[in-house]
Design an enzyme around this catalytic site. Sequence first.
Site, PDB file in Angstrom:
ATOM      1  CB  VAL A 193      -0.973   0.042   1.206  1.00 43.35           C
ATOM      2  CG1 VAL A 193      -1.956  -1.109   1.146  1.00 43.35           C
ATOM      3  CG2 VAL A 193      -0.224   0.059   2.531  1.00 43.35           C
ATOM      4  CE  LYS A 194       3.687   2.193   4.609  1.00 39.32           C
ATOM      5  NZ  LYS A 194       3.129   0.908   5.027  1.00 39.32           N
ATOM      6  CB  THR A 195       4.995   5.923  -2.488  1.00 41.25           C
ATOM      7  OG1 THR A 195       4.487   6.634  -1.353  1.00 41.25           O
ATOM      8  CG2 THR A 195       4.903   6.817  -3.717  1.00 41.25           C
TER       9      THR A 195
END
Length: 385
Positions: A193-195
Amino acid sequence: MTAPLIPYGRQTIEDDDVAAVAEALRGDFLTTGPLVERFEQAFADVVGARHAVACANGTAALHLAMLALDVRPGEAVIVPAITFLATANCARYVGAEVVFADVDPDTGLMTPDTLREAMSRLQGRRLRAVLPVHLRGDVAELPALAALAAEAGAVLVEDAPHALGSTMDFGQGPERVGDVRHSALATFSFHPVKTIATGEGGMVVANDPDLAARLRRFRSHGMIRPEGAEPWWYEMAEPGFNYRLPDVLCALGLSQLAKLPRFVARRRALAAAYEAALAPLAPVVRPAVRPAWSDPALHLLTVLIDFAAAGTTRRAVMEALKAQGIGSQVHYIPVYRQPYYRARYGDLSLPGAEAWYARCLSLPLFPALADADVPRIAAALRAAL
């Protein structure tokens, strides 16, 4: 047929990412190989740090930071009350005691005032590290926090998994999260879910070569190979951990890192669209406040909702959104509420953290989110309220 749920966050994996991983799988290395060093160097270049050390995940990155700084049992580490569990747990992994700092109720960030207040509760312990979290991607007030930490003989470690690509300006020109000009270390996560995503994965960045060397040693069992020794020889002066990031995941990381500008631009465009779409719901719904110095690459799109004024509850709103195929999440429960920390430190209530927690809700934000999804989500939130 029911449409799939729009999650609050997800990875963006494209054909060239798959090709990069496939090429690595056909190569000679699956674990530690040349792609690890390439990913580390590329990451250091992107954030503006001298050294980057890849590791198994963001939690391992925090643990390595504590080990590299030689944080000892009984010493104190200050962390914000609003964060994921790992920010506090990393101190406990090395036997240090956690002191929770309150946060600004509208940004969720540790502030100089809340840090000072937390310092008043050290109970005679030596303060070794302060871990501000760049919540959602917005940047904490690093110069002021670093000055307070230095006065106490401590260092700053930026917990920055939300903030890859974020920039800031404290009056001295543009800076990048990860350039570690105000801190000893900064940690990142590459959870889906991170960049950018590597599946699981993390990174610690530093400008001090000695700290970087310690990070690398602790990442791989504490082993070193002395210069001039027999080719098979290795030594362990102190135990480390198996926190290495495999070559095959670094292949994905390199491919993803090349897309960072596009991912950041898309997140910012979606955030602007949300701001316009949600404006009619004010003052019951409003975005989390953005500090003047921060230009975030938002990892989370968090709104603050006056549920009492709307005559409903957060659970009812989340269930209504889910019924419309829209996921949401809460970031975060104050860590001091967790049974482990309540048992260790007693009941604690920090007003800023409680106010943030009572109102926060994270809505879907990821590069593949369609333009048309934003007004749909805003309309569903309006109906839910």
